[in-house]
Every structure is written in C-alpha cells, then in structure tokens.
Design a protein around this motif. Structure first.
Motif, PDB file in Angstrom:
ATOM      1  N   ALA A  22       5.045  -3.734   2.291  1.00  0.00           N
ATOM      2  CA  ALA A  22       6.469  -3.788   1.584  1.00  0.00           C
ATOM      3  C   ALA A  22       6.824  -2.379   0.887  1.00  0.00           C
ATOM      4  CB  ALA A  22       6.652  -4.607   0.217  1.00  0.00           C
ATOM      5  N   ILE A  23       8.060  -2.047   1.053  1.00  0.00           N
ATOM      6  CA  ILE A  23       8.505  -0.900   0.618  1.00  0.00           C
ATOM      7  C   ILE A  23       9.477  -0.764  -0.666  1.00  0.00           C
ATOM      8  CG2 ILE A  23       9.869   1.422   1.268  1.00  0.00           C
ATOM      9  CD1 ILE A  23       7.198   1.074   2.713  1.00  0.00           C
ATOM     10  N   ALA A  24      10.303  -1.788  -0.729  1.00  0.00           N
ATOM     11  CA  ALA A  24      11.120  -1.922  -1.742  1.00  0.00           C
ATOM     12  C   ALA A  24      11.601  -3.355  -2.075  1.00  0.00           C
ATOM     13  CB  ALA A  24      12.384  -1.120  -1.577  1.00  0.00           C
TER      14      ALA A  24
ATOM     15  N   SER B  93      10.640  -3.519   4.218  1.00  0.00           N
ATOM     16  CA  SER B  93       9.314  -3.504   4.651  1.00  0.00           C
ATOM     17  C   SER B  93       9.242  -2.956   6.038  1.00  0.00           C
ATOM     18  CB  SER B  93       8.538  -4.803   4.623  1.00  0.00           C
ATOM     19  OG  SER B  93       9.102  -5.703   5.632  1.00  0.00           O
ATOM     20  N   TYR B  94       8.026  -2.480   6.584  1.00  0.00           N
ATOM     21  CA  TYR B  94       7.863  -2.268   7.991  1.00  0.00           C
ATOM     22  C   TYR B  94       6.898  -2.630   8.575  1.00  0.00           C
ATOM     23  CZ  TYR B  94       4.059   1.183   6.660  1.00  0.00           C
ATOM     24  OH  TYR B  94       3.324   1.681   6.410  1.00  0.00           O
ATOM     25  N   GLY B  95       6.472  -2.805   9.982  1.00  0.00           N
ATOM     26  CA  GLY B  95       5.122  -3.433  10.284  1.00  0.00           C
ATOM     27  C   GLY B  95       5.384  -4.755  10.749  1.00  0.00           C
ATOM     28  N   TRP B  96       4.336  -5.530  11.388  1.00  0.00           N
ATOM     29  CA  TRP B  96       4.464  -6.774  11.746  1.00  0.00           C
ATOM     30  C   TRP B  96       3.588  -7.786  10.937  1.00  0.00           C
ATOM     31  CZ3 TRP B  96       2.595  -4.272  16.881  1.00  0.00           C
ATOM     32  CH2 TRP B  96       3.702  -3.373  17.579  1.00  0.00           C
ATOM     33  N   ARG B  97       3.793  -8.951  11.083  1.00  0.00           N
ATOM     34  CA  ARG B  97       3.026 -10.084  10.665  1.00  0.00           C
ATOM     35  C   ARG B  97       2.181 -10.794  11.699  1.00  0.00           C
ATOM     36  NH1 ARG B  97      -1.100 -12.139   8.589  1.00  0.00           N
ATOM     37  NH2 ARG B  97      -0.927 -14.007   7.129  1.00  0.00           N
ATOM     38  N   VAL B  98       0.940 -10.663  11.918  1.00  0.00           N
ATOM     39  CA  VAL B  98       0.098 -11.187  13.017  1.00  0.00           C
ATOM     40  C   VAL B  98      -1.155 -11.826  12.080  1.00  0.00           C
ATOM     41  CG1 VAL B  98      -1.059 -10.936  15.213  1.00  0.00           C
ATOM     42  CG2 VAL B  98       0.806  -9.505  14.524  1.00  0.00           C
TER      43      VAL B  98
ATOM     44  N   PRO C 190       4.457   5.560   9.422  1.00  0.00           N
ATOM     45  CA  PRO C 190       6.076   6.235   9.232  1.00  0.00           C
ATOM     46  C   PRO C 190       6.101   6.869   7.874  1.00  0.00           C
ATOM     47  CG  PRO C 190       5.789   3.434   9.220  1.00  0.00           C
ATOM     48  CD  PRO C 190       4.260   3.998   9.491  1.00  0.00           C
ATOM     49  N   PRO C 191       6.849   7.750   8.180  1.00  0.00           N
ATOM     50  CA  PRO C 191       7.034   8.697   6.846  1.00  0.00           C
ATOM     51  C   PRO C 191       7.876   7.972   5.799  1.00  0.00           C
ATOM     52  CG  PRO C 191       8.435   9.359   8.697  1.00  0.00           C
ATOM     53  CD  PRO C 191       7.618   8.254   9.417  1.00  0.00           C
ATOM     54  N   TYR C 192       7.448   6.998   5.191  1.00  0.00           N
ATOM     55  CA  TYR C 192       8.133   6.530   4.083  1.00  0.00           C
ATOM     56  C   TYR C 192       7.742   6.945   2.500  1.00  0.00           C
ATOM     57  CZ  TYR C 192       9.795   2.680   7.128  1.00  0.00           C
ATOM     58  OH  TYR C 192      10.437   1.964   7.979  1.00  0.00           O
ATOM     59  N   PHE C 193       6.762   7.912   2.556  1.00  0.00           N
ATOM     60  CA  PHE C 193       6.399   8.709   1.369  1.00  0.00           C
ATOM     61  C   PHE C 193       6.273   7.688   0.428  1.00  0.00           C
ATOM     62  CE2 PHE C 193       9.099  11.427   4.286  1.00  0.00           C
ATOM     63  CZ  PHE C 193       8.100  11.851   4.795  1.00  0.00           C
ATOM     64  N   LYS C 194       5.490   6.827   0.348  1.00  0.00           N
ATOM     65  CA  LYS C 194       5.533   5.689  -0.691  1.00  0.00           C
ATOM     66  C   LYS C 194       4.348   5.788  -1.724  1.00  0.00           C
ATOM     67  CE  LYS C 194       4.569   0.691  -1.423  1.00  0.00           C
ATOM     68  NZ  LYS C 194       4.296  -0.580  -0.779  1.00  0.00           N
ATOM     69  N   TYR C 195       4.555   6.285  -2.593  1.00  0.00           N
ATOM     70  CA  TYR C 195       3.494   6.308  -3.860  1.00  0.00           C
ATOM     71  C   TYR C 195       3.588   5.553  -4.992  1.00  0.00           C
ATOM     72  CZ  TYR C 195       2.592  10.651  -1.203  1.00  0.00           C
ATOM     73  OH  TYR C 195       2.117  11.657  -0.248  1.00  0.00           O
TER      74      TYR C 195
ATOM     75  N   GLU D 142       0.738  -1.157   0.064  1.00  0.00           N
ATOM     76  CA  GLU D 142      -0.103  -0.019  -0.042  1.00  0.00           C
ATOM     77  C   GLU D 142       0.787   1.229  -0.066  1.00  0.00           C
ATOM     78  OE1 GLU D 142      -4.261  -0.307   2.211  1.00  0.00           O
ATOM     79  OE2 GLU D 142      -2.462  -0.969   3.691  1.00  0.00           O
ATOM     80  N   ASP D 143       0.438   2.166  -0.625  1.00  0.00           N
ATOM     81  CA  ASP D 143       0.949   3.598  -0.400  1.00  0.00           C
ATOM     82  C   ASP D 143       0.809   4.025   1.075  1.00  0.00           C
ATOM     83  OD1 ASP D 143       1.854   3.564  -3.106  1.00  0.00           O
ATOM     84  OD2 ASP D 143      -0.041   4.591  -3.625  1.00  0.00           O
TER      85      ASP D 143
END
Length: 226
Positions: A136-138, A122-127, A91-96, A84-85
């Motif tokens: 996912a970021i890159a 990536s950032y975040g957790w898998r629950v 958090p400020p990853y500014f993903k578009y 997702e964007d």
C-alpha cells in the motif's frame, strides 16, 4: 529463423507486461477491517518484499516484522495489503511513511454495519500460495463503494513510455533508412556485380573451351586427311 524471432518477441512482450503490471500503481476501492503487525517468514519470496535497508529489520531466522492492512472489497471478497517502506529500491515510490500510513489505515477501520470506503493506491500482486502481498502506498477516503478514482499516475507513466517507444522507433527507422538500407543496397549491388562478372567469366571460359575444341578437332581432321 522467423518463428524464433516471433517467439522471442512474444516472450519479451509478456515480460514487459508483467513488469509493468507489477510496478505501476493501481487503485482499489475497499473497506478497511483491521491493521496489525506480524512476524513474517521471508524466504524464496523475498524479491516481493522491501529490502532490509529500507527500514525493516530481519532476524537470523529470516523473519521480519511486517505491517498489514486487511480490507474487504465491495463484492465482499477479502484483500490484504502489506505496508512497508520502499526506500530507493525498485519500484521508485520513495515511500518512508509506512508508520503514518498504518495510523491512517487504523483510523479508517469500519464494520459492515457502518462502512467507510477508501481508495487504496498500491503496487504489486496478491498471490496467496506464495504469501505475496501488494504494498500500500496511499489511502484516500471516498464517498462510496462505487467510486473508482481515475489512475492518473499509471496513465501518465504509460503515456511517457509510449512516447519514448515511439521516439526510439522513429530513431531506429531513421538509422535504418540512412545507414542499414544503403549498406544493404550497396552489398546487393556488389553481389550483383560479382555475379555478373562470374557469369561473364563462365561464358568466356565456355567460349574459349568451344573454340579450343574446334581447333583441336580441325587439327585432328587435318592429320587424318579429311
């Protein structure tokens, strides 16, 4: 009071750790097996998804069309990312570029017979039981399953935070040495002077009382003719 401050400090440390663990980027070496879109129910776990103004559309039933990336780790365990964007939210990853990332992930799909390994940032957790997925970021191809790219971004952020905490600690110590400690010493000295005056007054009253008793006793003895 000491135990209360200790418990408060432990709770604060745990909250900070969880906050950083969720927000900081992480890298995992995986093999992409599938990419797809799914209409996903967004409810109590909405805080772990992008906000609606980050480019996603949510219908009246609380459902959102979310991109997902299915992967397999080198140990064979599955791991699923959302894509997702983030926009300007935390958090400020500014993903578009979630569309571009989805196309890249689709192009890097492979099978166990002919694997292609990638490093996913990536950032975040898998629950699983809360339907929470890291974002996912890159994606970057790597030579094999044993390659573990160094997480420079997280290390730099931690170093900056550590430097800021050290600076705040130094400023607090200087403030305490220049302002709080002198005020405490002044209060202690004032209390000591007050205590000394109270002791002196008490001694003076005791002396005056003893002298008064002596005069009364002599007067009474004089009346009785002793």
């Amino acid at each position: 009071m000491r135990w209360f401050l200790t418990v408060l400090g432990v709770i604060f440390a745990v909250v900070v750790f969880l906050f950083l663990d969720y927000s900081l980027p992480s890298k995992q070496t995986v093999r992409i097996t599938n990419t797809y879109n799914r209409l996903t129910d967004i409810g109590a776990n909405a805080i772990f998804y992008a906000s609606p103004d980050a480019g996603t559309v949510q219908n009246t039933q609380g459902q959102r069309d979310v991109r997902f990336i299915e992967t397999v780790r080198p140990n064979g365990r599955p791991f699923v990312y959302r894509n997702e964007d983030t926009g300007w939210i935390w958090p400020p990853y500014f993903k578009y570029d979630s569309s571009n990332l989805h196309a890249q992930a689709t192009d890097l799909r492979s099978t166990s017979a002919d694997p292609r390994w990638v490093s996913v940032t990536s950032y975040g957790w898998r629950v699983s039981w809360l339907s929470i997925y890291p974002n996912a970021i890159a994606i970057k191809p790597v030579a094999g399953p044993d390659v573990r790219p160094f997480n420079w971004a997280a290390q730099i952020i931690l170093l900056i935070l550590g430097a800021l905490l050290f600076l705040i600690w130094r400023m607090w110590n200087q403030f305490r040495e220049r302002t709080i400690d002198p005020a405490v010493r002044s209060a202690d000295e004032a209390w000591d002077r007050l205590d000394a005056r109270a002791d002196a007054a008490r001694d003076h009253i005791a002396t005056e009382t003893a002298e008064a008793r002596g005069r009364v006793r002599r007067w009474w003895d004089g009346i009785r003719g002793r």
